[in-house]
Write an enzyme that holds these catalytic residues in place. Structure first.
Site, PDB file in Angstrom:
ATOM      1  N   TYR A   1     -17.905  -2.479  -3.722  1.00  0.00           N
ATOM      2  CA  TYR A   1     -16.948  -1.959  -4.698  1.00  0.00           C
ATOM      3  C   TYR A   1     -17.579  -0.815  -5.489  1.00  0.00           C
ATOM      4  O   TYR A   1     -18.788  -0.815  -5.752  1.00  0.00           O
ATOM      5  CB  TYR A   1     -16.528  -3.051  -5.680  1.00  0.00           C
TER       6      TYR A   1
ATOM      7  N   ASP B   1      -6.143  -6.342  -7.033  1.00  0.00           N
ATOM      8  CA  ASP B   1      -5.144  -6.495  -8.086  1.00  0.00           C
ATOM      9  C   ASP B   1      -4.272  -5.252  -8.199  1.00  0.00           C
ATOM     10  O   ASP B   1      -4.568  -4.201  -7.628  1.00  0.00           O
ATOM     11  CB  ASP B   1      -5.832  -6.735  -9.425  1.00  0.00           C
TER      12      ASP B   1
END
Length: 355
Positions: free
Chosen positions: A167, A108
């Site tokens: 992540y 994003d």
């Protein structure tokens, strides 16, 4: 993996001068990139009709996502994919639709990456990847770096071949925010109970339906909400508290929603055993009763894992090459016959299709 060279030496006419000019060109400021130009119109129709051999290349990319509207290509605003595509089109003289650049994940706006992976294709081979590697980083802005470039087998796909992703999400846990972490960590002034956060994080490990931790997707596809989490660790490094999670895949904003709940556990607003209860609910509205999503700038795509056999040429290359060489010679003859008219064209040497 270090930079690798494609073993079959195939050259494109004029390619060394293209790389040289790219290395000498000044780096473009982000405001000068125009993604609307990358439409794929005006491609070399003769080359397209020839069904020429194609070769697949893997990129490992790091970027500071602060100034970008995410990875995914958009015409209206600069994205990481858009800017890499523009650099590739300048170097290869191919159109966007010919390169078919694909990323492992759609980070994003504001999300960073150290190990984003992408692949693209060309109708010509490179006898060395050092030149194109230098040319790419010479054209890209300083907040995007191509860390590695290597050849890949036809079966490799940056998105669909993924085995797992890792992540990181960083939280700066102190009263006063360190200005050097302001773009890369979320500031939490509340003193966090890291031990409680670790207890809660263990409940994420395993195969679960993560519907409660997924925002509505921005595309029409309905992804499988069942994902496997291999590990979910909470590490304390002075004022920095870092979540590291590895999974087979992640739903839209899943990691940020997981972090949001763990922060509520760390603030002792909810107990660690709330995690299995919310997972069992499979309802995003239930999570919203306890936690809101955290901002994107603390998130970083650290690594994407694949089957290592996908990188490099297939072991039966020689047998396949001999089987197809006569057909490729016919393609070569046709390419040299139809090229002309002053337009840039590539002379393809006999070789094996890699895509």
């Amino acid at each position: 993996m270090n930079k690798a060279s494609a073993p079959a030496p195939v050259q494109a006419v004029g390619l060394p001068s293209v790389l040289s000019s790219a290395l000498e060109s000044p780096r473009l400021p982000i405001s000068s990139y125009n993604c609307s130009n990358l439409t794929g119109d005006g491609q070399d129709k003769d080359t397209k009709k020839l069904n020429l051999p194609t070769f697949k290349w893997r990129l490992v990319i790091a970027y500071d996502g602060t100034r970008f509207s995410g990875w995914q290509y958009q015409q209206s605003t600069p994205t990481v994919q858009c800017i890499i595509e523009e650099a590739l089109t300048r170097i290869t003289k191919l159109e966007r639709k010919d390169l078919l650049l694909v990323g492992a994940g759609r980070t994003d706006a504001g999300v960073h990456a150290w190990g984003q992976v992408a692949h693209f294709i060309t109708p010509f081979n490179y006898d060395s990847l050092e030149g194109i590697h230098k040319a790419l980083n010479g054209l890209l802005p300083s907040d995007i770096r191509v860390r590695e470039i290597s050849s890949a087998v036809p079966e490799f796909h940056a998105r669909f071949s993924v085995k797992s992703k890792i992540y990181h999400y960083k939280v700066y846990n102190d009263t006063i925010m360190d200005p050097f972490h302001r773009e890369y960590a979320y500031h939490s002034v509340y003193k966090l109970n890291v031990a409680a956060m670790r207890d809660a994080a263990r409940h994420f490990v395993g195969k679960h339906d993560f519907s409660a931790f997924a925002n509505a997707s921005r595309n029409d596809r309905v992804p499988n909400p069942v994902k496997k989490i291999f590990h979910c660790n909470v590490n304390e490094m002075g004022p920095l508290v870092q979540l590291e999670v590895e999974g087979s895949g992640f739903l839209y904003r899943q990691v940020r929603n997981m972090v949001a709940l763990l922060l509520q556990v760390g603030r002792e607003a909810v107990p660690p055993d709330i995690v299995p209860k919310l997972l069992g609910s499979q309802d995003r509205k239930e999570l919203a009763k306890y936690a809101l999503s955290v901002p994107p700038h603390g998130l970083c795509l650290l690594a994407v894992k694949y089957n290592e056999d996908h990188f490099g040429l297939p072991p039966d290359l020689k047998r396949r090459f001999l089987h197809q060489i006569s057909q490729d010679k016919e393609i070569l003859q046709l390419a040299n016959t139809t090229a002309g008219g002053g337009k840039p064209s590539y002379r393809i040497m006999p070789t094996l299709s890699m895509y």
